[in-house]
Design a protein around this motif. Structure first.
Motif, PDB file in Angstrom:
ATOM      1  N   HIS A  62       0.819  -1.210   0.000  1.00  0.00           N
ATOM      2  CA  HIS A  62       0.000   0.000   0.000  1.00  0.00           C
ATOM      3  C   HIS A  62       0.856   1.265   0.000  1.00  0.00           C
ATOM      4  CE1 HIS A  62      -3.614  -2.417   0.595  1.00  0.00           C
ATOM      5  NE2 HIS A  62      -2.927  -3.099   1.498  1.00  0.00           N
ATOM      6  N   THR A  63       1.865   1.271  -0.850  1.00  0.00           N
ATOM      7  CA  THR A  63       2.669   2.465  -1.116  1.00  0.00           C
ATOM      8  C   THR A  63       2.953   2.475  -2.611  1.00  0.00           C
ATOM      9  OG1 THR A  63       3.736   2.264   1.052  1.00  0.00           O
ATOM     10  CG2 THR A  63       4.762   3.748  -0.550  1.00  0.00           C
ATOM     11  N   ARG A  64       2.739   3.603  -3.254  1.00  0.00           N
ATOM     12  CA  ARG A  64       2.975   3.672  -4.697  1.00  0.00           C
ATOM     13  C   ARG A  64       3.670   4.973  -5.071  1.00  0.00           C
ATOM     14  NH1 ARG A  64      -2.089   4.352  -8.665  1.00  0.00           N
ATOM     15  NH2 ARG A  64      -2.025   2.116  -8.336  1.00  0.00           N
ATOM     16  N   GLU A  65       4.259   4.950  -6.256  1.00  0.00           N
ATOM     17  CA  GLU A  65       4.794   6.172  -6.856  1.00  0.00           C
ATOM     18  C   GLU A  65       4.114   6.396  -8.191  1.00  0.00           C
ATOM     19  OE1 GLU A  65       9.232   6.683  -4.903  1.00  0.00           O
ATOM     20  OE2 GLU A  65       9.069   5.834  -6.930  1.00  0.00           O
ATOM     21  N   ILE A  66       3.868   7.669  -8.493  1.00  0.00           N
ATOM     22  CA  ILE A  66       3.256   8.077  -9.753  1.00  0.00           C
ATOM     23  C   ILE A  66       4.184   9.081 -10.427  1.00  0.00           C
ATOM     24  CG2 ILE A  66       1.414   9.520 -10.716  1.00  0.00           C
ATOM     25  CD1 ILE A  66      -0.540   8.122  -8.883  1.00  0.00           C
ATOM     26  N   PRO A 117       1.930  -6.828 -11.849  1.00  0.00           N
ATOM     27  CA  PRO A 117       2.101  -5.756 -10.874  1.00  0.00           C
ATOM     28  C   PRO A 117       0.771  -5.124 -10.501  1.00  0.00           C
ATOM     29  CG  PRO A 117       2.863  -5.076 -13.047  1.00  0.00           C
ATOM     30  CD  PRO A 117       2.592  -6.536 -13.127  1.00  0.00           C
ATOM     31  N   GLY A 118       0.640  -4.795  -9.227  1.00  0.00           N
ATOM     32  CA  GLY A 118      -0.538  -4.087  -8.744  1.00  0.00           C
ATOM     33  C   GLY A 118      -1.723  -4.960  -8.423  1.00  0.00           C
ATOM     34  N   ARG A 119      -1.594  -6.280  -8.552  1.00  0.00           N
ATOM     35  CA  ARG A 119      -2.728  -7.167  -8.281  1.00  0.00           C
ATOM     36  C   ARG A 119      -2.267  -8.401  -7.509  1.00  0.00           C
ATOM     37  NH1 ARG A 119      -6.585  -8.685 -12.966  1.00  0.00           N
ATOM     38  NH2 ARG A 119      -4.795  -9.950 -13.573  1.00  0.00           N
ATOM     39  N   GLY A 143       1.969   0.407 -14.750  1.00  0.00           N
ATOM     40  CA  GLY A 143       3.157   1.040 -14.210  1.00  0.00           C
ATOM     41  C   GLY A 143       2.847   2.435 -13.704  1.00  0.00           C
ATOM     42  N   PRO A 144       3.850   3.185 -13.266  1.00  0.00           N
ATOM     43  CA  PRO A 144       3.621   4.460 -12.592  1.00  0.00           C
ATOM     44  C   PRO A 144       3.381   5.662 -13.497  1.00  0.00           C
ATOM     45  CG  PRO A 144       5.949   3.923 -12.566  1.00  0.00           C
ATOM     46  CD  PRO A 144       5.245   2.730 -13.158  1.00  0.00           C
ATOM     47  N   ALA A 145       3.680   5.567 -14.809  1.00  0.00           N
ATOM     48  CA  ALA A 145       3.477   6.718 -15.692  1.00  0.00           C
ATOM     49  C   ALA A 145       1.994   7.064 -15.739  1.00  0.00           C
ATOM     50  CB  ALA A 145       4.012   6.418 -17.087  1.00  0.00           C
ATOM     51  N   TYR A 146       1.691   8.362 -15.602  1.00  0.00           N
ATOM     52  CA  TYR A 146       0.318   8.804 -15.352  1.00  0.00           C
ATOM     53  C   TYR A 146      -0.176   9.720 -16.459  1.00  0.00           C
ATOM     54  CZ  TYR A 146      -3.702  10.054 -12.455  1.00  0.00           C
ATOM     55  OH  TYR A 146      -4.973  10.212 -11.962  1.00  0.00           O
ATOM     56  N   ASP A 147      -1.442   9.560 -16.815  1.00  0.00           N
ATOM     57  CA  ASP A 147      -2.112  10.395 -17.814  1.00  0.00           C
ATOM     58  C   ASP A 147      -3.061  11.331 -17.078  1.00  0.00           C
ATOM     59  OD1 ASP A 147      -3.876  11.448 -19.750  1.00  0.00           O
ATOM     60  OD2 ASP A 147      -3.638   9.698 -21.038  1.00  0.00           O
ATOM     61  N   ALA A 148      -2.719  12.619 -17.003  1.00  0.00           N
ATOM     62  CA  ALA A 148      -3.521  13.573 -16.236  1.00  0.00           C
ATOM     63  C   ALA A 148      -4.876  13.830 -16.876  1.00  0.00           C
ATOM     64  CB  ALA A 148      -2.758  14.884 -16.076  1.00  0.00           C
ATOM     65  N   ALA A 149      -4.946  13.805 -18.205  1.00  0.00           N
ATOM     66  CA  ALA A 149      -6.213  14.078 -18.886  1.00  0.00           C
ATOM     67  C   ALA A 149      -7.189  12.918 -18.715  1.00  0.00           C
ATOM     68  CB  ALA A 149      -5.962  14.356 -20.360  1.00  0.00           C
ATOM     69  N   ALA A 150      -6.694  11.694 -18.873  1.00  0.00           N
ATOM     70  CA  ALA A 150      -7.559  10.519 -18.757  1.00  0.00           C
ATOM     71  C   ALA A 150      -7.756  10.096 -17.304  1.00  0.00           C
ATOM     72  CB  ALA A 150      -6.986   9.356 -19.557  1.00  0.00           C
ATOM     73  N   VAL A 151      -6.961  10.619 -16.395  1.00  0.00           N
ATOM     74  CA  VAL A 151      -6.986  10.320 -14.961  1.00  0.00           C
ATOM     75  C   VAL A 151      -6.772   8.820 -14.733  1.00  0.00           C
ATOM     76  CG1 VAL A 151      -8.132  10.745 -12.762  1.00  0.00           C
ATOM     77  CG2 VAL A 151      -8.668  12.189 -14.725  1.00  0.00           C
ATOM     78  N   GLY A 187      -0.177   4.723   1.442  1.00  0.00           N
ATOM     79  CA  GLY A 187      -1.527   4.190   1.537  1.00  0.00           C
ATOM     80  C   GLY A 187      -2.155   3.905   0.187  1.00  0.00           C
ATOM     81  N   GLY A 188      -1.460   4.231  -0.909  1.00  0.00           N
ATOM     82  CA  GLY A 188      -1.982   3.970  -2.240  1.00  0.00           C
ATOM     83  C   GLY A 188      -1.686   2.550  -2.679  1.00  0.00           C
ATOM     84  N   PRO A 189      -2.464   2.028  -3.645  1.00  0.00           N
ATOM     85  CA  PRO A 189      -2.234   0.652  -4.109  1.00  0.00           C
ATOM     86  C   PRO A 189      -0.897   0.523  -4.821  1.00  0.00           C
ATOM     87  CG  PRO A 189      -3.912   1.756  -5.441  1.00  0.00           C
ATOM     88  CD  PRO A 189      -3.615   2.660  -4.300  1.00  0.00           C
ATOM     89  N   ALA A 190      -0.080  -0.402  -4.356  1.00  0.00           N
ATOM     90  CA  ALA A 190       1.274  -0.569  -4.890  1.00  0.00           C
ATOM     91  C   ALA A 190       1.238  -1.120  -6.303  1.00  0.00           C
ATOM     92  CB  ALA A 190       2.073  -1.494  -3.988  1.00  0.00           C
ATOM     93  N   PHE A 191       2.308  -0.866  -7.031  1.00  0.00           N
ATOM     94  CA  PHE A 191       2.531  -1.513  -8.322  1.00  0.00           C
ATOM     95  C   PHE A 191       3.442  -2.731  -8.159  1.00  0.00           C
ATOM     96  CE2 PHE A 191       1.613   2.861  -9.996  1.00  0.00           C
ATOM     97  CZ  PHE A 191       0.444   2.510 -10.653  1.00  0.00           C
ATOM     98  N   ALA A 192       3.535  -3.242  -6.953  1.00  0.00           N
ATOM     99  CA  ALA A 192       4.399  -4.385  -6.678  1.00  0.00           C
ATOM    100  C   ALA A 192       3.827  -5.661  -7.271  1.00  0.00           C
ATOM    101  CB  ALA A 192       4.567  -4.549  -5.172  1.00  0.00           C
ATOM    102  N   ASP A 193       4.717  -6.574  -7.637  1.00  0.00           N
ATOM    103  CA  ASP A 193       4.335  -7.873  -8.199  1.00  0.00           C
ATOM    104  C   ASP A 193       4.649  -8.953  -7.168  1.00  0.00           C
ATOM    105  OD1 ASP A 193       3.899 -10.168  -9.654  1.00  0.00           O
ATOM    106  OD2 ASP A 193       4.735  -9.349 -11.506  1.00  0.00           O
TER     107      ASP A 193
END
Length: 548
Positions: free
Chosen positions: A85-89, A174-176, A489-497, A100-106
C-alpha cells in the motif's frame, strides 16, 4: 506528497517499518541468498518486483514495508502494510510518493523469485556450502551446518508447496494479488494440520481471482471492507480482525492447538501465533492518520463545479452519488461511511471464491462464539473467522499467561481460571460486532462488491476491483470500448486520470476479457455508469474527481 496535517515523516517512517508479526525468513538467510546469476537477492532492494525504497532510511537494503524484527533469538524479515500500500506516480515531470496507495508491486513474481533462489540450497551441495558460509561464518561446526540444512529444507518444503499450488498459469502481474485465496491457502493448508510442520495440501488451490490493492486512507471509516464486502468494520475488534487476517496471508506463523483447559474456546490460538497484536494496533492508528493525496496540478475550478453537480446525480442520470457519496451511519459508537455492496456487472470470480470449502483440520468440532460447531469441511471464510476471532479474544490475556507477550507452550499454562470471566465479557462484546450471517448465504448468482467513497480516487488507478480498467476516462465508456490490454506502471495520464498508455520499463501487459467471460478474473465488464454522458459532461466529471 501532501497527505494531510497528521501525516508526517515520523508517521511515514513508522508505517514503513512497524512489525505486525509477519515472518518471511531469517534476515541472515535473505542477505546470503543469491539470484540464479549469482547477484544478491537484495541487490536492487527488490525494485525488480516493484517494491519501493524506504525514503526514511536510505541505508537499509529492505524496501518500504519490509521489516526486520528480533524473534526467537534472531533477526527475521517480514512484510507490513506499506509493502502493498505504497505507490509512486510519474506525473508532470515529478515522481510522487503516495502512502496508503495501491502498490505496483508484483507479489507473485516475488514468491516465484524466492522459490527459485532457495531451491538450489536443497538440491545443490555447492550452493548450500556457499550459503552456509555466509549465514554461519567461518567458526561454524558441522553440526551447525546440519541444523541449518534441516531448517532450510523445512522452510522450503512449506514455501514451495504453497507457491507451486497457488500461483496461477496467468500471472497476477504488478498491482494485483488474489489476497483472499492466498489467506485461505495459508491458513487452511499450512496452519490447521495436526502438527506444526504438517500440511493439508488439498486445501491449497490455484489463486486465480486477482484484485488490485485497495487504497487505505478511508479504510478505517468504511462500514464494510474487502472488495466483496464480507467483513464488517468500524470498531477496534473488527479492525484487528481485518488486519490479523492479512498477517496470516503474508507469512504470519500460526498453529492453533486443541486444549480443553482454555476457557470457553477449547483451543489455544495464540501460543504458536507470531501476530504482533500491539504492532497491529499501532498500524491501525497510523492508517487513520493517512489523508488522501491532493491532486498535484492546477484544477479548472469552474469545470470541477459542473462536475460536482454531475457527480451528485443519481445513477440513472449518469451520476455517482447514489453509490459513492459520503453518507454517514452510526455503528459501534462511531460514525462510518456507508459502503453499499451491490452487483454492477463486474467480474464474478472473487465473489465465487467465498463459497470455497476446506478441510477444518484441528478446528473440526470447535465453536468460537457464534461460529461453529465446525464440521470436518467448512467454507474457508468461516474457518478464517474462527481463527481470527479466537486469536483476538485470547490476545489480551497472552502476557498474563506467559509473561512474554503471548501464551506459553501448552504444558506451562496455568491461570486460565482468573481470565475466564474477562474472556467471556470480551466475547460478548465481539459477538455483537460479528456479521449476522456468513457471506456464503448471499443469493446465488449475485456478484456484489463494495462501492467506496471516492476521496483520492485519482491516485488509485487502475479501476474496478480487479484493476481491469486503466483510467477513469475508460471507466466512463461501455465495457466493449475499454482497452482489451494495457501496460501497468507508474506513468500517469492527467487528462484521462489514470495509467498512461505507455509505461517505460514495464514489461507487463494486462490482458482483459469482456462480458462474454465475466468469470475470468480479468473481465473489464460492468459498472457502466456515466457512459451516456456527453464528452463535455465527462470532462467536467473527471475534473471534479481530481479534487476529491
Amino acid at each position: 506528497m501532501g497527505q494531510g496535517p497528521f501525516w508526517t515523516t515520523e508517521t511515514r517512517a513508522a508505517f514503513y517499518t512497524q512489525d505486525q508479526g509477519s515472518r518471511l525468513m531469517p534476515a541472515a538467510w535473505l542477505a546470503a541468498l543469491r539470484q540464479p546469476d549469482g547477484t544478491p537477492f537484495l541487490a536492487d532492494r527488490l525494485a525488480r518486483y516493484g517494491y519501493l525504497p524506504n525514503l526514511e532510511d536510505p541505508t537499509t537494503l529492505l524496501p518500504a514495508g519490509f521489516t526486520s524484527t528480533r524473534a526467537d533469538g534472531q533477526q527475521v524479515v517480514g512484510m507490513t502494510c506499506a509493502a502493498c500500500h505504497t505507490r509512486e506516480i510519474a506525473l508532470g515531470g515529478q515522481t510522487l510518493r503516495i502512502d496508503g496507495g495501491p502498490a505496483f508491486a508484483d507479489f507473485g513474481a516475488l514468491l516465484a523469485g524466492l522459490d527459485t533462489a532457495v531451491r538450489p540450497l536443497t538440491t545443490t551441495p555447492a550452493a548450500f556450502r556457499s550459503f552456509a558460509a555466509a549465514v554461519l561464518g567461518p567458526q561454524a561446526t558441522a553440526a551447525d551446518r546440519t541444523r541449518l540444512a534441516a531448517d532450510v529444507r523445512r522452510w522450503y518444503r512449506r514455501f514451495n508447496t504453497i507457491v507451486s499450488r497457488s500461483l496461477p498459469p496467468e500471472p497476477w502481474g504488478p498491482g494485483r494479488l488474489d489476497a483472499v485465496a492466498m489467506i485461505f491457502n495459508r491458513l487452511t493448508g499450512l496452519d490447521l494440520a495436526s502438527t506444526r510442520d504438517g500440511m493439508i495440501v488439498e486445501n491449497i488451490r490455484v489463486a486465480d481471482a486477482p484484485a488490485r490493492y485497495p487504497f487505505l486512507w478511508n479504510a478505517p471509516r468504511q462500514d464494510k471492507t474487502q472488495w466483496p464486502g464480507f467483513a464488517d468494520n468500524g470498531n477496534d475488534f473488527l479492525a484487528m480482525a481485518r488486519n490479523l487476517g492479512q498477517v496470516i496471508g503474508v507469512f504470519g506463523e500460526f498453529h492453533p492447538v486443541v486444549d480443553k483447559r482454555v476457557p470457553l474456546l477449547g483451543v489455544n490460538y495464540v501460543g504458536q501465533n507470531s501476530a504482533n497484536f500491539e504492532g497491529l494496533q499501532k498500524l491501525e492508528e497510523l492508517i487513520q492518520r493517512i489523508g488522501p493525496p491532493r491532486w498535484p496540478l492546477p484544477v479548472d475550478r469552474a469545470l470541477a463545479a459542473q462536475g460536482a453537480a454531475i457527480f451528485a446525480r443519481p445513477e440513472a442520470a449518469g451520476g455517482c452519488g447514489t453509490c459513492h457519496a459520503e453518507r454517514i451511519r452510526e455503528a459501534y459508537g462511531n460514525q462510518l461511511w456507508i459502503t453499499p455492496i451491490q452487483d454492477v456487472g463486474t467480474d464474478s470470480r472473487e465473489v465465487k471464491l467465498l463459497s470455497r470449502t476446506a478441510r477444518s483440520g484441528v478446528l473440526t468440532g470447535q465453536t468460537v462464539f457464534n461460529i461453529g460447531p465446525l464440521a470436518a469441511e467448512e467454507p474457508a471464510v468461516r474457518l478464517l473467522g474462527a481463527a481470527v476471532v479466537g486469536s483476538i479474544v485470547q490476545a489480551p490475556f497472552a502476557a498474563d499467561l506467559s509473561g512474554r507477550g503471548r501464551l506459553a507452550p501448552v504444558e506451562r499454562r496455568e491461570p486460565y481460571a482468573q481470565a475466564r470471566d474477562d474472556v467471556a465479557a470480551k466475547g460478548e462484546t465481539l459477538r455483537g460486532a460479528l456479521p449476522e450471517r456468513p457471506p456464503t448465504e448471499a443469493a446465488p448468482e449475485t456478484f456484489a462488491y463494495e462501492s467506496r467513497v471516492m476521496r483520492g480516487i485519482w491516485a488509485a488507478a487502475p479501476y474496478l476491483h480487479n484493476g481491469s480498467v486503466p483510467t477513469l476516462e475508460d471507466l466512463l465508456k461501455p465495457a466493449a470500448e475499454r482497452p482489451a490490454e494495457f501496460a501497468v506502471g507508474p506513468a500517469y495520464d492527467a487528462a484521462a486520470v489514470g495509467l498512461a498508455r505507455t509505461q517505460p520499463g514495464s514489461g507487463f501487459l494486462l490482458r482483459t476479457t469482456g462480458c462474454e467471460a465475466r468469470n475470468s478474473g480479468n473481465s473489464r465488464c460492468g459498472h457502466e455508469f456515466g457512459t451516456t454522458l456527453s464528452p463535455a459532461e465527462k470532462r467536467a466529471l473527471l475534473e471534479y474527481l481530481k479534487t476529491l
